[in-house]
Design a protein around this motif. Structure first.
Motif, PDB file in Angstrom:
ATOM      1  N   GLY A  56      74.621  50.223  63.475  1.00  0.00           N
ATOM      2  CA  GLY A  56      74.841  50.642  62.113  1.00  0.00           C
ATOM      3  C   GLY A  56      73.716  50.420  61.097  1.00  0.00           C
ATOM      4  N   VAL A  57      72.991  49.389  61.119  1.00  0.00           N
ATOM      5  CA  VAL A  57      71.905  49.339  60.406  1.00  0.00           C
ATOM      6  C   VAL A  57      70.463  50.079  60.824  1.00  0.00           C
ATOM      7  CG1 VAL A  57      72.560  46.714  59.921  1.00  0.00           C
ATOM      8  CG2 VAL A  57      71.006  47.010  61.694  1.00  0.00           C
ATOM      9  N   ARG A  58      70.564  50.315  62.075  1.00  0.00           N
ATOM     10  CA  ARG A  58      69.609  51.205  62.390  1.00  0.00           C
ATOM     11  C   ARG A  58      69.666  52.567  62.048  1.00  0.00           C
ATOM     12  NH1 ARG A  58      69.625  49.940  67.930  1.00  0.00           N
ATOM     13  NH2 ARG A  58      67.738  48.492  67.791  1.00  0.00           N
ATOM     14  N   ALA A  59      70.970  53.116  61.618  1.00  0.00           N
ATOM     15  CA  ALA A  59      71.227  54.307  61.335  1.00  0.00           C
ATOM     16  C   ALA A  59      71.318  54.548  59.608  1.00  0.00           C
ATOM     17  CB  ALA A  59      72.817  54.663  61.528  1.00  0.00           C
ATOM     18  N   ARG A  60      71.098  53.261  59.121  1.00  0.00           N
ATOM     19  CA  ARG A  60      70.980  53.482  57.407  1.00  0.00           C
ATOM     20  C   ARG A  60      69.802  54.323  56.869  1.00  0.00           C
ATOM     21  NH1 ARG A  60      73.614  49.029  53.908  1.00  0.00           N
ATOM     22  NH2 ARG A  60      75.421  48.367  55.357  1.00  0.00           N
ATOM     23  N   ASP A  61      69.822  54.678  55.837  1.00  0.00           N
ATOM     24  CA  ASP A  61      68.931  55.739  55.292  1.00  0.00           C
ATOM     25  C   ASP A  61      67.818  54.983  54.673  1.00  0.00           C
ATOM     26  OD1 ASP A  61      70.306  58.168  55.945  1.00  0.00           O
ATOM     27  OD2 ASP A  61      71.389  58.180  54.232  1.00  0.00           O
ATOM     28  N   THR A  62      68.039  53.748  54.185  1.00  0.00           N
ATOM     29  CA  THR A  62      67.098  53.166  53.428  1.00  0.00           C
ATOM     30  C   THR A  62      66.729  51.721  53.978  1.00  0.00           C
ATOM     31  OG1 THR A  62      68.647  52.214  51.913  1.00  0.00           O
ATOM     32  CG2 THR A  62      67.596  54.233  51.077  1.00  0.00           C
ATOM     33  N   ILE A  63      65.617  51.327  53.720  1.00  0.00           N
ATOM     34  CA  ILE A  63      65.141  50.006  54.328  1.00  0.00           C
ATOM     35  C   ILE A  63      66.084  48.832  53.561  1.00  0.00           C
ATOM     36  CG2 ILE A  63      63.385  48.164  54.539  1.00  0.00           C
ATOM     37  CD1 ILE A  63      61.553  50.543  54.777  1.00  0.00           C
ATOM     38  N   ALA A  64      66.402  49.020  52.355  1.00  0.00           N
ATOM     39  CA  ALA A  64      66.963  47.845  51.566  1.00  0.00           C
ATOM     40  C   ALA A  64      67.818  48.748  50.722  1.00  0.00           C
ATOM     41  CB  ALA A  64      66.025  46.975  50.762  1.00  0.00           C
ATOM     42  N   ASP A  65      68.983  47.738  50.194  1.00  0.00           N
ATOM     43  CA  ASP A  65      69.741  48.343  49.413  1.00  0.00           C
ATOM     44  C   ASP A  65      69.748  47.637  47.910  1.00  0.00           C
ATOM     45  OD1 ASP A  65      71.059  49.798  51.208  1.00  0.00           O
ATOM     46  OD2 ASP A  65      72.790  48.728  51.687  1.00  0.00           O
ATOM     47  N   VAL A  66      70.170  48.086  46.651  1.00  0.00           N
ATOM     48  CA  VAL A  66      70.253  47.812  45.473  1.00  0.00           C
ATOM     49  C   VAL A  66      69.090  46.793  45.243  1.00  0.00           C
ATOM     50  CG1 VAL A  66      72.768  48.096  45.059  1.00  0.00           C
ATOM     51  CG2 VAL A  66      72.030  46.028  46.282  1.00  0.00           C
ATOM     52  N   THR A 173      40.143  33.521  42.842  1.00  0.00           N
ATOM     53  CA  THR A 173      39.992  34.851  42.749  1.00  0.00           C
ATOM     54  C   THR A 173      40.005  35.822  44.084  1.00  0.00           C
ATOM     55  OG1 THR A 173      37.537  34.161  43.682  1.00  0.00           O
ATOM     56  CG2 THR A 173      37.945  34.221  41.232  1.00  0.00           C
ATOM     57  N   ASN A 174      40.652  35.235  45.067  1.00  0.00           N
ATOM     58  CA  ASN A 174      40.983  35.813  46.339  1.00  0.00           C
ATOM     59  C   ASN A 174      42.340  36.251  46.599  1.00  0.00           C
ATOM     60  OD1 ASN A 174      41.323  33.053  46.655  1.00  0.00           O
ATOM     61  ND2 ASN A 174      40.837  33.254  48.833  1.00  0.00           N
ATOM     62  N   VAL A 175      42.994  36.427  45.376  1.00  0.00           N
ATOM     63  CA  VAL A 175      44.648  36.744  45.416  1.00  0.00           C
ATOM     64  C   VAL A 175      44.554  37.978  44.596  1.00  0.00           C
ATOM     65  CG1 VAL A 175      46.849  36.230  44.968  1.00  0.00           C
ATOM     66  CG2 VAL A 175      45.503  34.554  46.071  1.00  0.00           C
ATOM     67  N   GLN A 176      45.359  38.987  45.295  1.00  0.00           N
ATOM     68  CA  GLN A 176      45.938  40.394  44.451  1.00  0.00           C
ATOM     69  C   GLN A 176      47.359  40.547  44.758  1.00  0.00           C
ATOM     70  OE1 GLN A 176      44.227  43.970  46.100  1.00  0.00           O
ATOM     71  NE2 GLN A 176      44.813  45.052  44.398  1.00  0.00           N
ATOM     72  N   ILE A 177      48.105  40.762  43.714  1.00  0.00           N
ATOM     73  CA  ILE A 177      49.364  41.033  43.765  1.00  0.00           C
ATOM     74  C   ILE A 177      50.041  42.330  43.388  1.00  0.00           C
ATOM     75  CG2 ILE A 177      51.615  40.097  42.854  1.00  0.00           C
ATOM     76  CD1 ILE A 177      50.191  38.098  44.383  1.00  0.00           C
ATOM     77  N   VAL A 178      50.645  42.879  44.099  1.00  0.00           N
ATOM     78  CA  VAL A 178      51.155  44.321  44.142  1.00  0.00           C
ATOM     79  C   VAL A 178      52.429  44.295  43.810  1.00  0.00           C
ATOM     80  CG1 VAL A 178      51.350  46.616  45.038  1.00  0.00           C
ATOM     81  CG2 VAL A 178      49.400  45.212  45.576  1.00  0.00           C
ATOM     82  N   THR A 179      53.091  44.828  42.546  1.00  0.00           N
ATOM     83  CA  THR A 179      54.424  45.086  42.366  1.00  0.00           C
ATOM     84  C   THR A 179      54.962  46.298  42.871  1.00  0.00           C
ATOM     85  OG1 THR A 179      54.252  43.760  40.446  1.00  0.00           O
ATOM     86  CG2 THR A 179      56.111  44.891  40.563  1.00  0.00           C
ATOM     87  N   ALA A 180      56.083  46.339  43.977  1.00  0.00           N
ATOM     88  CA  ALA A 180      56.429  47.635  44.335  1.00  0.00           C
ATOM     89  C   ALA A 180      57.569  47.382  45.191  1.00  0.00           C
ATOM     90  CB  ALA A 180      55.395  48.166  45.327  1.00  0.00           C
ATOM     91  N   ASP A 181      58.416  48.491  45.279  1.00  0.00           N
ATOM     92  CA  ASP A 181      59.684  48.468  46.211  1.00  0.00           C
ATOM     93  C   ASP A 181      59.380  48.970  47.607  1.00  0.00           C
ATOM     94  OD1 ASP A 181      62.295  48.970  47.425  1.00  0.00           O
ATOM     95  OD2 ASP A 181      62.887  50.210  45.733  1.00  0.00           O
ATOM     96  N   VAL A 182      59.736  48.081  48.342  1.00  0.00           N
ATOM     97  CA  VAL A 182      59.214  48.317  49.773  1.00  0.00           C
ATOM     98  C   VAL A 182      59.957  49.461  50.581  1.00  0.00           C
ATOM     99  CG1 VAL A 182      61.211  46.911  51.022  1.00  0.00           C
ATOM    100  CG2 VAL A 182      59.042  47.086  52.271  1.00  0.00           C
ATOM    101  N   THR A 210      63.452  50.831  60.618  1.00  0.00           N
ATOM    102  CA  THR A 210      62.455  51.337  59.633  1.00  0.00           C
ATOM    103  C   THR A 210      61.223  50.471  59.035  1.00  0.00           C
ATOM    104  OG1 THR A 210      64.057  53.151  59.244  1.00  0.00           O
ATOM    105  CG2 THR A 210      62.181  52.865  57.677  1.00  0.00           C
ATOM    106  N   LEU A 211      61.942  49.256  58.782  1.00  0.00           N
ATOM    107  CA  LEU A 211      61.023  48.012  58.256  1.00  0.00           C
ATOM    108  C   LEU A 211      59.972  47.734  59.195  1.00  0.00           C
ATOM    109  CD1 LEU A 211      60.595  46.051  56.045  1.00  0.00           C
ATOM    110  CD2 LEU A 211      62.097  44.762  57.235  1.00  0.00           C
ATOM    111  N   PHE A 212      60.349  47.432  60.211  1.00  0.00           N
ATOM    112  CA  PHE A 212      59.191  46.972  61.333  1.00  0.00           C
ATOM    113  C   PHE A 212      58.290  48.145  61.540  1.00  0.00           C
ATOM    114  CE2 PHE A 212      62.320  43.612  62.659  1.00  0.00           C
ATOM    115  CZ  PHE A 212      61.294  42.592  62.510  1.00  0.00           C
TER     116      PHE A 212
END
Length: 367
Positions: A56-66, A173-182, A210-212
């Motif tokens: 069932g999770v393998r067949a889901r359309d999205t990686i994550a919900d809500v 100084t060696n850290v960069q943070i990205v804001t995004a939806d996986v 899909t995530l992996f």
């Protein structure tokens, strides 16, 4: 009748009017009920249900919900309030208490150091902290490995603001943070990493296939001669045998703190190895997480007046009433308590923490 009774109970929870000892008795009864639901059938029937769940999770359309719900319920909550509950490294995940006498700060460091060892980290490499929270791991690794390049990926803009300001204050100084939806994000510049580490993010995911697959494309290509050059390390909480979803109809936890969430089983990721190979796993007894949560609860209570005032102020800043801020304060108390009792059940042998090490599959050039 039941719905109205439950609503009265929830209203009392939101006002902090139910004594802790009564709450804990109810929580323990609910945890045992959940365990009975998990274990009610034969091994054959339970295994068949588990295989159906995985398909069932393998067949889901999205990686994550809500994904917005995770922000509302955890990650966009007032940073000052969250910091009043957590340890000095702001680790919002299970810590490690090998003797049971460790302070929260010591337990944070012990778990962070275990990641370094298990993920085979070293200086000078590119590391992705996937689902970086308030930067406990990103900032720790940046200080420990000053020549490494750390990228943190978070779904929360307020978390990025906190990490960026903390890094600046510490001269990191060696850290960069990205804001995004996986679900939709990708590194368009072709950026690749020697190590990817994800701490308690996969519980917000659904389609692990899909995530992996996506994560595998973010690892640096390997060769048959050097198959262990690119590794993924994952830390999750889990049940020992049975995965399940947190559904809206499940009650308070699913509705208030973990909408769209997943409780993985310890062996779940073994079924998703099309794009990465699982080479080692570990199980950490749930009492470690229970102790972590009890320490957070003690800190919340110790800083109670300031934390309550901060949440009231935060609610007003968002156009809500002070009452909504007070609700959030008492809900976090119940959340810490409920999770502590869950992970402590049966000596920590039912729900606990899983660690996993994956390697990228070597890319063999066609001749």
């Amino acid at each position: 009748m039941l719905e109205s009774t439950l609503q009265v109970g929830y209203d009392l929870l939101d006002k902090g009017l139910i004594p802790d000892f009564v709450l804990r008795l109810v929580i323990r009864a609910l945890c045992r009920q959940r365990l009975r639901e998990i274990e009610h059938g034969s091994f054959e029937a339970n295994h068949a249900a588990k295989m159906a769940w995985i398909e069932g999770v393998r067949a889901r359309d999205t990686i994550a919900d809500v994904t917005h719900k995770a922000n509302e319920q955890h990650y966009e909550v007032s940073t000052k309030f969250i910091m009043s509950c957590l340890g000095p490294f702001a680790k919002y995940s299970s810590c490690l208490y090998p003797t049971g006498r460790e302070s929260l700060e010591e337990a944070e460091v012990l778990m962070l150091e275990s990641y370094c060892k298990k993920a085979q980290l070293k200086d000078g490499i590119d590391i992705l902290d996937l689902g970086c929270g308030w930067g406990s791991l990103s900032l720790y690794l940046a200080a420990k490995y000053p020549k490494a390049r750390i990228t943190g990926l978070s779904n929360s803009a307020t978390q990025k603001t906190y990490i960026d300001s903390t890094a600046k204050a510490r001269g990191i100084t060696n850290v960069q943070i990205v804001t995004a939806d996986v679900n939709t994000f990708d590194f368009k510049d072709g950026k690749r990493f020697d190590r990817i580490i994800s701490i308690e993010m996969f519980e917000h995911m659904k389609n692990y296939e899909t995530l992996f697959r996506k994560v595998s494309t973010w690892l640096r290509p390997t060769s048959p001669e050097h198959p262990d050059d690119a590794l993924l390390f994952v830390h999750i909480f889990c049940h020992k045998t049975t995965p399940y979803h947190f559904e809206e109809g499940d009650g308070w936890m699913a509705q208030t703190f973990f909408s769209g969430g997943t409780m993985p089983s310890h062996d779940l990721f073994a079924y998703f190895q099309s794009d990465l190979t699982l080479i080692r796993s570990w199980y950490i007894n749930g009492r470690h997480y229970s102790r972590t949560l009890e320490d957070w609860l003690k800190k919340q209570d110790r800083n109670g007046p300031k934390g309550l005032a901060e949440l009231e102020s935060d609610a007003e800043a968002k156009g809500l009433s002070k009452e909504e801020g007070r609700k959030a304060f008492y809900r976090f108390r119940v959340f810490y308590m409920a999770c502590s009792e869950l992970f402590a059940l049966n000596g920590g042998e039912e729900w606990g923490v899983g660690h996993y090490l994956f390697k990228a599959k070597p890319q063999v050039s066609a001749e």
